[in-house]
Enzyme design. Structure first.
Site, PDB file in Angstrom:
ATOM      1  N   GLU A   4      40.298 110.871  70.019  1.00 55.01           N
ATOM      2  CA  GLU A   4      41.182 111.137  68.883  1.00 55.01           C
ATOM      3  C   GLU A   4      42.157 109.978  68.727  1.00 55.01           C
ATOM      4  OE1 GLU A   4      44.197 114.584  67.118  1.00 55.01           O
ATOM      5  OE2 GLU A   4      43.726 114.558  69.263  1.00 55.01           O
TER       6      GLU A   4
ATOM      7  N   GLU B  56      41.976 117.283  90.249  1.00 58.08           N
ATOM      8  CA  GLU B  56      42.105 116.536  91.489  1.00 58.08           C
ATOM      9  C   GLU B  56      43.580 116.379  91.843  1.00 58.08           C
ATOM     10  OE1 GLU B  56      40.248 112.461  93.502  1.00 58.08           O
ATOM     11  OE2 GLU B  56      40.505 112.581  91.326  1.00 58.08           O
TER      12      GLU B  56
END
Length: 319
Positions: free
Chosen positions: A143, A311
């Site tokens: 985007e 993570e």
């Protein structure tokens, strides 16, 4: 009690790619990103891309906001059948896009078109004339939005581009907001409901200095930030017991992988993960517990309510 100190940042978003000799130059040429670190492991390599600024100079790659991690499984570039899942097809939807904020979106679009870039949506398409979606070499959606700072007509300055956010679709926003805000320490910056289309966007980020009003961040200020998470909720999915999104990593039922994970980093991930476990216990879904990863003891993976991986690493990992 879980401690969220000022070292916490949203460090990177990981996308699997077919060929780094194609993907790395694409991000360098079209957006001015720099390859700040390459990590080689048995069977795969990681390419860390970033919009570099003086603020980031001297910081380890894992201590910087706005890293795009490109994950290359060795040999994929020679496999004619290898492809990735962008997350936006009719099946196995989940991950949506990454977003770059630029100074002059009209000019950037024209330069990308000159460079032969493919678009999912140009500025002139559809109702929203202030955003565009360009496709990277693997078909991931990027985007484009405009922050407008130092905008000059018929010019662009790539050194002022920002990796603004990563979007994932979520089934139940109450569960997702609880996970990201109450457990990982993000702040809800803005809620944007779209009544006609029946979906809501939730923008989250770290704001240690409390510069932004919770759930009422100034749009111009928000557009100039890096490393936000955009949660997209299509109304009604929370009431459908059979509904689920693809997390980017599963290969069940013929699914193809693509998006890998988002990542937060902090100075002491061991302390943080232990505090999370002590505070929330069986509520948490660890895929890799802290201290048990083969490649580093300062690394863990936790799944959010939709199964997306997050993570957790040290700001000093792999210096």
């Amino acid at each position: 009690m879980v401690t969220i100190d000022k070292s916490f940042i949203m460090n990177h978003t990981c996308l699997r790619i077919k060929d780094p000799k194609v993907s790395v130059p694409f991000y360098e040429k079209n957006f001015g990103m720099q390859l700040v670190r390459t990590l080689e492991f048995d069977g795969f390599s990681l390419y860390m891309m970033s919009f570099e600024t003086p603020k980031k100079t001297g910081l380890n790659w894992s201590g910087r906001e706005g890293i795009l991690e490109l994950c290359h499984n060795h040999g994929a570039e020679n496999d004619d059948n290898y492809k990735v899942n962008s997350g936006n097809g009719e099946t196995f939807r989940g991950f949506g896009h990454i977003c770059f904020s630029v100074d002059n979106i009209e000019y950037v679009e024209s330069k990308l078109l000159d460079n032969g870039a493919k678009f999912q949506k140009k500025l002139s398409d559809g109702r929203q004339k202030n955003i565009a979606f360009v496709l990277d070499p693997d078909g991931y959606w990027i985007e484009l939005i405009e922050h407008g700072r130092s905008k000059v007509e018929n010019q662009t300055n790539q050194s002022d581009y920002k990796f603004n956010h990563s979007m994932i679709r979520v089934k139940d926003p109450k569960k997702s907001l609880d996970f990201y805000c109450n457990k990982l320490g993000f702040k809800l910056l803005k809620t944007k409901p779209f009544e006609g289309a029946k979906f809501t966007l939730y923008f989250l980020g770290y704001d240690h200095e409390n510069k932004l009003v919770e759930n009422d961040a100034d749009p111009k200020e928000q557009s100039y930030l890096e490393s936000l998470i955009e949660l997209t909720h299509n109304w009604g999915t929370e009431d459908d017991e059979s509904f689920s999104y693809h997390n980017g990593n599963s290969t069940e039922n013929g699914a193809i992988q693509g998006f890998g994970h988002t990542c937060i980093s902090c100075d002491d991930p061991v302390k943080f993960c232990n505090e999370l476990t002590e505070a929330y216990g069986d509520e948490l879904d660890w895929s890799v517990e802290i201290g048990k990863a083969n490649i580093s003891p300062d690394l863990a993976f936790i799944r959010d309510p939709d199964g997306y991986s997050v993570e957790i690493i040290s700001t000093k990992i792999f210096q």
